[in-house]
Design an enzyme around this catalytic site. Structure first.
Site, PDB file in Angstrom:
ATOM      1  N   HIS A 165       0.834  -1.207   0.000  1.00  0.00           N
ATOM      2  CA  HIS A 165       0.000   0.000   0.000  1.00  0.00           C
ATOM      3  C   HIS A 165       0.876   1.268   0.000  1.00  0.00           C
ATOM      4  O   HIS A 165       0.568   2.247  -0.674  1.00  0.00           O
ATOM      5  CB  HIS A 165      -0.875   0.057   1.251  1.00  0.00           C
ATOM      6  CG  HIS A 165      -1.880  -1.043   1.372  1.00  0.00           C
ATOM      7  ND1 HIS A 165      -1.763  -2.051   2.283  1.00  0.00           N
ATOM      8  CD2 HIS A 165      -3.027  -1.277   0.692  1.00  0.00           C
ATOM      9  CE1 HIS A 165      -2.788  -2.864   2.171  1.00  0.00           C
ATOM     10  NE2 HIS A 165      -3.574  -2.425   1.209  1.00  0.00           N
ATOM     11  N   ASP A 190      -4.347  -7.257  -7.569  1.00  0.00           N
ATOM     12  CA  ASP A 190      -5.760  -7.522  -7.828  1.00  0.00           C
ATOM     13  C   ASP A 190      -6.046  -7.106  -9.270  1.00  0.00           C
ATOM     14  O   ASP A 190      -6.747  -6.124  -9.513  1.00  0.00           O
ATOM     15  CB  ASP A 190      -6.636  -6.741  -6.854  1.00  0.00           C
ATOM     16  CG  ASP A 190      -6.409  -7.191  -5.422  1.00  0.00           C
ATOM     17  OD1 ASP A 190      -6.505  -8.399  -5.166  1.00  0.00           O
ATOM     18  OD2 ASP A 190      -6.119  -6.350  -4.563  1.00  0.00           O
ATOM     19  N   GLN A 236      -9.687  -6.724 -10.381  1.00  0.00           N
ATOM     20  CA  GLN A 236     -10.279  -5.498  -9.835  1.00  0.00           C
ATOM     21  C   GLN A 236      -9.825  -4.283 -10.638  1.00  0.00           C
ATOM     22  O   GLN A 236     -10.622  -3.412 -10.995  1.00  0.00           O
ATOM     23  CB  GLN A 236      -9.858  -5.370  -8.372  1.00  0.00           C
ATOM     24  CG  GLN A 236     -10.183  -4.028  -7.741  1.00  0.00           C
ATOM     25  CD  GLN A 236      -9.895  -4.014  -6.253  1.00  0.00           C
ATOM     26  OE1 GLN A 236     -10.705  -4.470  -5.474  1.00  0.00           O
ATOM     27  NE2 GLN A 236      -8.775  -3.475  -5.839  1.00  0.00           N
TER      28      GLN A 236
HETATM   29  O1  PAF Z   1      -8.467  -3.562  -3.021  1.00  0.00           O
HETATM   30  C1  PAF Z   1      -9.057  -3.227  -1.983  1.00  0.00           C
HETATM   31  O2  PAF Z   1      -8.456  -3.062  -0.931  1.00  0.00           O
HETATM   32  C2  PAF Z   1     -10.562  -3.038  -2.027  1.00  0.00           C
HETATM   33  O3  PAF Z   1     -11.179  -3.945  -2.862  1.00  0.00           O
HETATM   34  C3  PAF Z   1     -10.985  -1.599  -2.374  1.00  0.00           C
HETATM   35  C4  PAF Z   1     -10.567  -1.220  -3.787  1.00  0.00           C
HETATM   36  C5  PAF Z   1     -10.366  -0.620  -1.392  1.00  0.00           C
HETATM   37  C6  PAF Z   1     -12.497  -1.453  -2.301  1.00  0.00           C
HETATM   38  O4  PAF Z   1     -12.971  -1.737  -1.036  1.00  0.00           O
END
Ligand code: PAF
Length: 314
Positions: free
Chosen positions: A65, A180, A183
């Site tokens: 992160h 991800d 996503q």
């Molecule tokens: O990847 C994540 O941590 C979550 O799926 C997100 C994008 C913050 C949405 O809750």
């Protein structure tokens, strides 16, 4: 970065957009939990002609992160990190209650970077005042396979919360990790389809020295599982090599992945697949010039680890 959804070719160079420049130290960082305050803060930033970047997270921040935040900072001059464990993306038997939450630790890590303006950390009641939502944002087709198949309604919850965060924070650009991958590509499609004026930037996966992708769920692993876990990235690297060497049959590549995973771990394979980036549908024969994602998910006890390789077929 192309502001449009490129249906056929998305070269790895498009995925990672870095602007060089000195990072700017912030005097103080705000923690905002109210939607209205967050709206006002981003309105003021825009009125000040600032470009806003959003890094959506569910907290439990780790080096992966922090890397997203460092990259984000290079893309804009007002950085928002959201910390919200979103209930609508967890299934009834998943780890929503057990998901690690430590806002104080997250605050310390983000503050130490010295480049974030706001941590937006609403509670569930603020985001879903009556406990749920009657409106959901689903991206059809792209959520049918991989994590979408094994986690019912997961991407509907992600699409919904990301749309809500975009409506509240009004970012010019938002940053997502490529670990991800489904996503990331799904959100690119979502903003394209709904004409949301936010650029979506993908940042490559941050890995441990032995190749294991950093994840909040790695802390669930036992010592033995942790020892076995790097096989995920090793198996994906072999697939990349096979493709570079000319293998074009997806079936053979998937079999290779499965053999490698099951011989080196006690983990239970959830999925192994190769999909095209434009719609996340499985590919049978890899075509030269297309970008594919080889993706795997393996359960170690209750921890489900995912990893992928995004590969431009030569
Ligand atoms: O990847 C994540 O941590 C979550 O799926 C997100 C994008 C913050 C949405 O809750």
């Amino acid at each position: 970065v192309k502001p449009v959804w490129n249906m056929h070719v998305l070269s790895p160079a498009d995925l990672h957009f870095v602007v060089s420049g000195a990072s700017i130290q912030k005097a103080s960082m705000q923690i905002i939990s109210s939607l209205e305050e967050m709206r006002t803060a981003s309105r003021c930033a825009h009125a000040d002609s600032k470009r806003i970047v959003l890094v959506p997270t569910m907290g439990a921040l780790h080096e992966g992160h922090l890397e997203l935040i460092r990259e984000a900072r290079k893309l804009a001059d007002y950085t928002i990190v959201s910390v919200f464990v979103n209930p609508t993306q967890f299934g009834p038997t998943e780890d929503f209650n057990a998901y690690p939450r430590d806002l104080e630790d997250d605050r310390r890590r983000v503050d130490a970077l010295g480049c974030v303006d706001v941590i937006f950390a609403p509670d569930v009641g603020e985001m879903y005042p009556d406990g749920t939502s009657m409106t959901f944002v689903s991206v059809e087709k792209m959520a049918e396979h991989l994590c979408g198949a094994s986690r019912e309604n997961h991407f509907r919850g992600v699409g919904t919360v990301v749309t809500k965060l975009f409506n509240i924070c009004r970012p010019d650009v938002a940053v997502f990790g490529l670990k991800d991958a489904q996503q990331y590509f799904l959100i690119r499609r979502l903003v394209f389809d709904l004409n949301i004026p936010t650029e979506i930037i993908g940042v490559p996966t941050v890995r441990e020295e032995d190749g294991l992708a950093r994840s909040s769920r790695n802390k669930y692993l036992t010592k033995e599982e942790r020892r076995q876990a790097p096989v995920l990235s090793e198996a994906l690297s072999s697939v990349r090599t096979e493709i570079q060497n000319g293998e074009r049959l997806s079936r053979r590549l998937i079999q290779m992945l499965r053999t490698r995973l099951s011989s080196a771990t006690l983990g239970r394979i959830d999925y192994t697949d190769i999909v095209q980036t434009k719609d996340f549908q499985p590919v049978e024969i890899l075509e030269s010039g297309e970008t594919v994602v080889a993706a795997i998910a393996v359960y170690f006890g209750n921890a489900r680890l995912i990893d992928n390789a995004i590969i431009l077929v030569p």
